[in-house]
Design a protein around this motif. Structure first.
Motif, PDB file in Angstrom:
ATOM      1  N   THR A 447       0.836  -1.209   0.000  1.00 24.55           N
ATOM      2  CA  THR A 447       0.000   0.000   0.000  1.00 24.55           C
ATOM      3  C   THR A 447       0.865   1.251   0.000  1.00 24.55           C
ATOM      4  OG1 THR A 447      -1.712  -1.195   1.185  1.00 24.55           O
ATOM      5  CG2 THR A 447      -1.851   1.202   1.234  1.00 24.55           C
ATOM      6  N   ARG A 450       2.261   1.592  -3.476  1.00 22.16           N
ATOM      7  CA  ARG A 450       1.230   2.050  -4.433  1.00 22.16           C
ATOM      8  C   ARG A 450       0.900   3.526  -4.229  1.00 22.16           C
ATOM      9  NH1 ARG A 450      -1.590  -3.074  -3.438  1.00 22.16           N
ATOM     10  NH2 ARG A 450      -0.865  -4.487  -5.074  1.00 22.16           N
ATOM     11  N   ASN A 451       0.831   3.947  -2.962  1.00 25.03           N
ATOM     12  CA  ASN A 451       0.511   5.350  -2.694  1.00 25.03           C
ATOM     13  C   ASN A 451       1.610   6.272  -3.211  1.00 25.03           C
ATOM     14  OD1 ASN A 451      -1.921   4.728  -1.525  1.00 25.03           O
ATOM     15  ND2 ASN A 451      -1.142   4.772   0.580  1.00 25.03           N
ATOM     16  N   ARG A 454       1.306   6.407  -7.046  1.00 24.19           N
ATOM     17  CA  ARG A 454       0.190   7.274  -7.441  1.00 24.19           C
ATOM     18  C   ARG A 454       0.526   8.744  -7.205  1.00 24.19           C
ATOM     19  NH1 ARG A 454      -4.029   3.579  -6.323  1.00 24.19           N
ATOM     20  NH2 ARG A 454      -3.399   3.704  -4.148  1.00 24.19           N
TER      21      ARG A 454
ATOM     22  N   ALA B 455       0.731  11.490   0.262  1.00 20.86           N
ATOM     23  CA  ALA B 455       0.398  10.098  -0.073  1.00 20.86           C
ATOM     24  C   ALA B 455       0.461   9.195   1.157  1.00 20.86           C
ATOM     25  CB  ALA B 455       1.356   9.586  -1.151  1.00 20.86           C
TER      26      ALA B 455
END
Lengths: 468, 468
Positions: A447, A450-451, A454, B455
């Motif tokens: 996670t 992925r964050n 992004r 994020a």
């Protein structure tokens, strides 16, 4: 799309936008010729500004970008997928050594410089750039950075991350981050450098770097050593660290079958021992001391190890030719195994203290599941990095054996994970090990990754589908 | 709020939720006693699970968290602001050494362990944890990690980032990332470890770490050297790297006034030279070789440097007492300058090749703007890290001189930036240097940092207001 390609041509010149299959071929197939992708175009910008311009065009048209250096990667990280909607952005034309600063022991280079070119440029200044890989004549430093390359000198000098002080990067928005710092201490905010290094082009495109240079060692000492077990090799490593810590530049483990295959397929290489042993260690010292002093240091270590009954026997190279022969034996293992036939490779790392138990337990489990499979176990023991390769039984049909590849990978990687190890020590993830990554990384870590992806590449145009 | 505090008490026990001013005081004031913040409560969890539980409560109630170790930071990074709506989360009760793995040369420790406690635990195993700081008896390893601490051994062993293999971290969502790997090679995705290290608690809370251990050097050689210029010191560094590369463990620059102030305020320390020089270098070798061999190596280097007319004179320590005296001279500079009166400090780094020009040009600019101001210039030249401190003219009113602090900081930091340097080599940003960070970092870099912060901590509860 026509408009996009026209704009690319205006940006970098028509001759550098490759559209024909024959022009593109080398950029689409991976090094080991296992996969071939498709691309809208292969783009060959000449400098950082052109890279940034192209990325802005790709962002505008939402075109995925596959950055590519020497395309020598082993995990399918630098070729496009089958969709044909991505561009390959080759950094090969960014190939200038921008500056060498001997007083600061740094070199500033374009991402497309070949590793060998950088090694040579350092050498001309009587300095050393220590990264050393089999593919050094073809791989680029940008690729080395993007995969946090390792190689044989990590024990002494660290991975690529430890060899780099600063970066120039084109972001996913097509902006240029001018981070070409030549500083050994700099605590001003988040470590973007180390985040970009090893990101395999998924967070931005590295266009230049400041590399660390080192004094060239003035002398080397090389020994080939017979041992009865990996436990003994780990004890030898501990002893060597105590007595020669700063001089150890190589500590390579080789199992019996590895050496046997080398002698079988490369009979021109000289045998070091008449007797065989379950394991061997190739130990190298290098230092700024004299040849004689280094030889004596090595001799003393060997004597201590013999007296402590850690090792069975050892031969210290008496000439450069003998030392080269020792290294040739080590470096011919992969080729010998390939000559022997197909095999299943693993690039794993483990805590050094757990390697012996890992090998014992995993060897046993493999023998139970695949009787008579043959272990070609070798690697950089000093870094905990094993090439733990499985060859078919000598009388087996190789293609039939390879049917079990996934099952064998699962067994080896499960054990690696269980022993606190890594399923990719130096090759990275690419697309080849993506599923494995999802299996072994925790949801929390995935996670966070992925964050970050992004956050830095919200359009997902930077090497999409790689790593994560 | 009452509900929040009740839940905290249930989570970690009432006695570990400090609400009274007298209980909180030590947690709210910074080390140099320049600022005092306010807190809703000081929370003292006992373990990682309790940290995670508290963070989940803070996330739920949107309470800002200021993580704190030994609270010895120099940039106001570990105390809360004046609002009184944050909690201080002290890691001090997480103070166990979890494991020592001698074969892997690693130690796994809780974040609240004192640096000295870790050094001692390594020492008991006849190993070295090389991080060494003035505050080592009070600072915690969690703080060292969060600020990527440096110190005197960086030249040989690197910053905190290079001394750490794995982390356990509580995320801003109150989840636990179990990243306590003891691996020297691991290329499986983004480098979250190095991102968290040096993030000053703004991206998550480090609760434990795997540290690298080293063999203890078996011998030391120490020399105190007179030189006429910084250029000469840089030439000496280059020569030393060529001849003694892997043995250099200290290369400290000291200007004339620095040493003069030490002798003035600490007359009990022995003088090394009768003659004065514009600059001095304290050079230390350490190795796994014998005392005699290290002494000879140092002697040879000094002879070469004298023959090449790089240095004026040198004294090699003949005893441990003499070596200690040399280091005491170096380590007393800050205290001597403080005894001399108030002063303006800068913790900067530069490319080593540019230090001499930087000092010449910046000294001149300071003299023009503030005639007779006195330069106390010293630091870790081998890392390019200077403590470039400005004392008032000897006859000036110190408080009046300090009115110019911002102007002097501006001049020094502008020059540092112009010479490719960093305005915070080892102390970090905190709140003290936040404005400076905004001035010198590019928008591209700041945007990347902000995107990463958002994020990983979208609620902005992790040490808000620090760094960025």
């Amino acid at each position: 799309m026509h408009n996009f390609l026209s704009l690319c041509k205006s940006a970098i010149g028509e001759e550098h936008v490759l559209l024909e299959a024959v022009q593109q071929a080398a950029y689409l197939q991976d090094w080991r010729q296992r996969a071939t992708g498709k691309a809208l175009a292969v783009l060959r910008p000449a400098n950082t500004e052109q890279v940034a311009h192209l990325v802005r065009l790709c962002a505008q048209f939402q075109i995925p970008i596959v950055p590519q250096g020497g395309n020598t990667g082993l995990v399918l990280g630098s070729i496009p997928d089958q969709s044909g909607n991505a561009v390959v952005l080759s950094l090969q034309r960014l190939n200038q050594i921008r500056a060498i600063d001997t007083a600061n022991s740094t070199m500033t280079v374009d991402a497309g410089c070949l590793l060998a070119q950088i090694q040579n440029a350092a050498d001309e200044q009587n300095l050393l750039f220590p990264l050393s890989l089999a593919s050094e004549g073809s791989c680029t430093i940008g690729g080395n950075l993007s995969t946090n390359a390792g190689g044989t000198a990590v024990l002494r000098y660290g991975n690529m991350r430890e060899l780099c002080l600063g970066l120039e990067v084109v972001t996913a928005q097509g902006e240029i981050w001018h981070g070409l710092r030549g500083l050994r201490k700099d605590n001003t905010g988040y470590d973007l450098r180390d985040l970009l290094i090893g990101a395999e082009g998924t967070l931005g495109i590295i266009t230049a770097a400041v590399l660390k240079l080192y004094p060239k060692p003035l002398s080397y000492g090389t020994a080939f050593i017979r041992l009865n077990s990996i436990q003994a090799a780990v004890r030898l490593l501990t002893l060597a660290k105590q007595h020669c810590h700063t001089s150890i530049s190589g500590f390579e483990l080789i199992n019996q079958l590895s050496l046997q295959l080398v002698h079988q397929h490369f009979p021109q290489l000289q045998r070091v021992f008449t007797e065989a042993s379950p394991f061997y260690v190739l130990l190298e010292l290098s230092s700024s001391d004299t040849e004689q002093a280094t030889y004596q240091q090595l001799e003393q270590l060997i004597t201590n190890a013999l007296n402590a009954q850690i090792i069975e026997d050892a031969v210290i190279a008496n000439s450069l030719a003998q030392a080269k022969n020792c290294w040739a034996l080590r470096e011919s293992i992969s080729a010998a195994q390939a000559k022997e036939g197909k095999n299943i490779k693993h690039d794993i790392s483990l805590p050094i203290s757990r390697i012996a138990d890992f090998v014992t337990e995993t060897d046993l489990a493999l023998q139970q599941a695949f009787p008579d499979c043959r272990m070609v176990t070798f690697g950089h023991l000093g870094d905990g990095n094993l090439h733990y390769n499985v060859s078919p039984p000598s009388d087996a049909n190789h293609d039939q054996f390879l049917i079990h590849q996934n099952q064998i990978n699962r067994l080896v990687h499960d054990k690696t994970h269980q022993f606190g190890g890594s399923i990719s020590a130096e090759h990275g993830i690419g697309t080849l090990k993506k599923e494995e990554l999802l299996r072994y990384k925790s949801t929390v870590e995935l996670t966070m990754m992925r964050n970050i992806k992004r956050a830095l590449d919200p359009q997902n145009i930077m090497n999409p589908g790689k790593i994560i």
